[in-house]
Design a protein around this motif. Structure first.
Motif, PDB file in Angstrom:
ATOM      1  N   LEU A 182      71.465  65.324  -0.652  1.00  0.00           N
ATOM      2  CA  LEU A 182      72.264  66.175   0.276  1.00  0.00           C
ATOM      3  C   LEU A 182      71.407  67.228   0.987  1.00  0.00           C
ATOM      4  O   LEU A 182      71.375  67.410   2.277  1.00  0.00           O
ATOM      5  N   LEU A 183      70.575  67.673   0.174  1.00  0.00           N
ATOM      6  CA  LEU A 183      69.642  68.889   0.787  1.00  0.00           C
ATOM      7  C   LEU A 183      68.601  68.267   1.963  1.00  0.00           C
ATOM      8  O   LEU A 183      68.338  68.909   2.707  1.00  0.00           O
ATOM      9  N   VAL A 184      68.012  66.970   1.438  1.00  0.00           N
ATOM     10  CA  VAL A 184      67.375  66.396   2.591  1.00  0.00           C
ATOM     11  C   VAL A 184      67.921  66.045   3.741  1.00  0.00           C
ATOM     12  O   VAL A 184      67.611  66.028   4.703  1.00  0.00           O
ATOM     13  N   ARG A 185      69.534  65.459   3.380  1.00  0.00           N
ATOM     14  CA  ARG A 185      70.085  65.404   4.787  1.00  0.00           C
ATOM     15  C   ARG A 185      70.468  66.479   5.700  1.00  0.00           C
ATOM     16  O   ARG A 185      70.196  66.641   6.984  1.00  0.00           O
ATOM     17  N   ILE A 186      70.502  67.468   4.898  1.00  0.00           N
ATOM     18  CA  ILE A 186      70.864  69.038   5.689  1.00  0.00           C
ATOM     19  C   ILE A 186      69.644  69.217   6.367  1.00  0.00           C
ATOM     20  O   ILE A 186      69.756  69.717   7.610  1.00  0.00           O
ATOM     21  N   GLU A 187      68.620  69.118   5.878  1.00  0.00           N
ATOM     22  CA  GLU A 187      67.432  69.547   6.365  1.00  0.00           C
ATOM     23  C   GLU A 187      66.893  68.707   7.624  1.00  0.00           C
ATOM     24  O   GLU A 187      66.534  69.406   8.568  1.00  0.00           O
ATOM     25  N   GLU A 188      67.100  67.303   7.447  1.00  0.00           N
ATOM     26  CA  GLU A 188      66.903  66.581   8.429  1.00  0.00           C
ATOM     27  C   GLU A 188      68.015  66.821   9.781  1.00  0.00           C
ATOM     28  O   GLU A 188      67.411  66.692  10.774  1.00  0.00           O
ATOM     29  N   CYS A 189      69.102  67.045   9.420  1.00  0.00           N
ATOM     30  CA  CYS A 189      70.069  67.316  10.646  1.00  0.00           C
ATOM     31  C   CYS A 189      69.741  68.646  11.139  1.00  0.00           C
ATOM     32  O   CYS A 189      70.069  68.795  12.350  1.00  0.00           O
ATOM     33  N   ALA A 190      69.403  69.596  10.293  1.00  0.00           N
ATOM     34  CA  ALA A 190      69.163  70.937  11.007  1.00  0.00           C
ATOM     35  C   ALA A 190      68.105  70.708  11.909  1.00  0.00           C
ATOM     36  O   ALA A 190      67.876  71.399  12.920  1.00  0.00           O
ATOM     37  N   GLU A 191      67.017  70.042  11.572  1.00  0.00           N
ATOM     38  CA  GLU A 191      65.907  69.892  12.436  1.00  0.00           C
ATOM     39  C   GLU A 191      66.125  69.094  13.822  1.00  0.00           C
ATOM     40  O   GLU A 191      65.801  69.732  14.679  1.00  0.00           O
ATOM     41  N   THR A 192      67.195  68.134  13.717  1.00  0.00           N
ATOM     42  CA  THR A 192      67.514  67.278  14.619  1.00  0.00           C
ATOM     43  C   THR A 192      68.401  68.159  15.658  1.00  0.00           C
ATOM     44  O   THR A 192      68.308  68.379  17.036  1.00  0.00           O
ATOM     45  N   VAL A 193      69.259  69.206  15.138  1.00  0.00           N
ATOM     46  CA  VAL A 193      70.011  70.057  16.031  1.00  0.00           C
ATOM     47  C   VAL A 193      69.058  71.165  16.775  1.00  0.00           C
ATOM     48  O   VAL A 193      69.046  71.527  17.649  1.00  0.00           O
TER      49      VAL A 193
END
Length: 138
Positions: free
Chosen positions: A59-70
């Motif tokens: 989930l932390l990886v998912r959050i980091e990837e999504c935060a970068e996208t945003v």
């Protein structure tokens, strides 16, 4: 004593509510799809995020990837789309049309904060030491 991730990630506030990991998945989905929608991406072309992440690390990886996208979203484009018409699916054979400003204020942000608040409450319920300042990012 070490507590298994599942004790936290499978926690629910009420039996008919989704568990913590699903709430985190929805937060990231709302963030990425909302940003894309506000830049003018068509509904059929919105990013598709699989509902994955059965551990804190995933989930932390998912959050980091999504935060970068945003973070890489074109803010100027979003700012200029307040009057853009957005048609969203809201159920089987149902859609809702909103302008960009109404979408952000009346749909996107309330949904995003609902899921963030739910994760916060689930963490507190599991005796995680987080407070209002943590929630607010202070």
């Amino acid at each position: 004593m070490e507590i298994e991730d599942a004790n936290y990630l499978d926690a629910r506030l009420f039996p008919d509510m989704h568990e913590m990991k699903w709430q985190v998945q929805m937060i990231t989905e709302f963030a990425v799809r909302g940003a894309a929608r506000m830049t003018g991406v068509a509904t059929d072309d919105l990013p598709n995020l699989p509902m994955e992440g059965d551990s804190f690390d995933a989930l932390l990886v998912r959050i980091e990837e999504c935060a970068e996208t945003v973070a890489n979203t074109d803010n100027t484009s979003i700012d200029h789309n307040a009057d853009m018409k957005i048609e969203m699916p809201i159920g089987p054979d149902q859609t809702m049309e909103l302008d960009g400003k109404t979408y952000v204020q009346s749909f996107y942000l309330p949904n995003l904060f609902f899921h963030v608040t739910t994760v916060y409450n689930l963490a507190r319920m599991q005796v995680v030491s987080v407070g209002k300042r943590d929630f607010m990012g202070l």
